[in-house]
Design a protein around this motif. Structure first.
Motif, PDB file in Angstrom:
ATOM      1  N   GLU A 195       2.848   4.277   7.848  1.00  0.00           N
ATOM      2  CA  GLU A 195       3.166   2.803   8.117  1.00  0.00           C
ATOM      3  C   GLU A 195       3.363   2.368   9.554  1.00  0.00           C
ATOM      4  N   LEU A 217       0.035   2.084  11.214  1.00  0.00           N
ATOM      5  CA  LEU A 217      -0.605   1.041  10.978  1.00  0.00           C
ATOM      6  C   LEU A 217      -0.139  -0.177  12.024  1.00  0.00           C
ATOM      7  N   ARG A 225      -9.272   1.191  12.919  1.00  0.00           N
ATOM      8  CA  ARG A 225      -9.265   2.461  12.013  1.00  0.00           C
ATOM      9  C   ARG A 225      -8.762   3.576  12.725  1.00  0.00           C
ATOM     10  N   SER A 285      -1.912   9.912   3.000  1.00  0.00           N
ATOM     11  CA  SER A 285      -1.973   8.571   3.726  1.00  0.00           C
ATOM     12  C   SER A 285      -3.373   8.207   3.653  1.00  0.00           C
ATOM     13  N   ARG A 314      -3.858   6.470   0.301  1.00  0.00           N
ATOM     14  CA  ARG A 314      -3.045   5.107  -0.029  1.00  0.00           C
ATOM     15  C   ARG A 314      -3.714   3.974   1.007  1.00  0.00           C
ATOM     16  N   TYR A 315      -4.223   4.175   1.955  1.00  0.00           N
ATOM     17  CA  TYR A 315      -4.727   3.478   2.724  1.00  0.00           C
ATOM     18  C   TYR A 315      -6.146   3.310   3.309  1.00  0.00           C
ATOM     19  N   ARG A 357      -8.219   1.699   6.084  1.00  0.00           N
ATOM     20  CA  ARG A 357      -7.785   1.901   7.422  1.00  0.00           C
ATOM     21  C   ARG A 357      -7.866   3.412   7.986  1.00  0.00           C
TER      22      ARG A 357
END
Length: 286
Positions: free
Chosen positions: A37, A40, A50, A70, A73-74, A77
């Motif tokens: 997080e 990001l 990205r 991770s 989860r994303y 990105r």
């Protein structure tokens, strides 16, 4: 802009406990946390779209769960590159697990304990990992240090000749002596020999760029010379965040500055286009 070399460090040591090779963590390993997080947020502030999450082997060893979790989860990105212990008899199966079951888009092979004999890179055991990567059509990152790059590149050349269809990404400009000046800026016969293989990509990061910046040396001639050898379509950029010193914004700025004398098309390719070709399969599905 795509960051092809971002290291995560989790704040959750229970779910993702340290597992450093040899049992020794690097100094201040958890002083520079970089959760998915947080990364990001830093990417958004720095204009990076990205990132390829490269396993921080010096902290987590060969347990690549955090980068894979991770990326899952994303998925729009992040993509994950996991570390493989190519000295173990099950290394080929490990490649198939992290790629096939955990969604990694690449693997990484490197010396995790300083001074070990890099002959393992081209051992019969390691060949299983190389072959598995070729079969699965995922790139292999390799990191050579100044003390093992010559023999490492010699091993790599044999592997490239023997394993068709293999894509290799060489980290950190192959640890060339980029500060020695022109006309070659550290490029030697070993790297020239590797450049003949069209499926080899070279990555530049804050390790060489930060060293040049600290010495007051313009990085542009270095990157231009590497581009002359490999072409923009075989070059990518990575931050090396948490491993190299400096803020994320500083690292992204170094990357942009290093390519500023190239054409707009070359800059676009190096800072994003090549990465999409090498690692972008998962993003196309996200």
């Amino acid at each position: 802009m795509i960051d092809c070399h971002a290291h995560l460090v989790s704040d959750d040591k229970t779910t993702y406990p340290p597992a450093p090779p040899g049992g020794l963590l690097p100094p201040m390993a958890f002083d520079n946390l970089m959760t998915a997080e947080t990364l990001l947020e830093e990417m958004d502030k720095s204009g990076v779209e990205r990132a390829v999450l490269v396993q921080r082997g010096s902290i987590y060893g060969f347990d690549s769960r955090y980068v894979c979790d991770s990326a899952a989860r994303y998925p729009q990105r992040f993509a994950a590159v996991c570390s493989i212990d190519a000295t173990q008899a099950d290394c080929g199966e490990a490649v198939r697990y992290w790629v096939g079951e955990r969604g990694a888009v690449g693997i990484r092979l490197m010396e995790l304990i300083k001074g070990s004999d890099i002959a393992w890179l081209d051992s019969p055991v390691a060949r299983d990992a190389w072959q598995a990567a070729a079969t699965l059509d995922v790139p292999v990152c390799v990191h050579f240090f100044p003390w093992n790059r010559d023999i490492g590149l010699a091993h790599l050349e044999r592997i490239l000749r023997d394993v068709p269809g293999l894509t290799v990404v060489i980290d950190h400009l192959s640890s060339i002596q980029s500060d020695v000046g022109g006309p070659d800026h550290g490029i030697d016969d070993r790297l020239r020999s590797i450049a003949q293989f069209d499926n080899v990509v070279v990555k530049f990061t804050t390790i060489p760029l930060g060293r040049l910046d600290k010495a007051g040396i313009d990085p542009c001639p270095v990157i231009e010379r590497v581009c002359d050898l490999f072409g923009a379509e075989r070059m990518i950029w990575g931050s090396d965040i948490t491993q190299s010193p400096g803020s994320y914004d500083y690292m992204a700025a170094l990357g942009r500055v290093a390519v500023r004398n190239l054409t707009a098309a070359q800059q676009e390719m190096i800072l994003g286009g090549t990465a999409m070709r090498v690692y972008g399969k998962s993003w196309g599905k996200a």
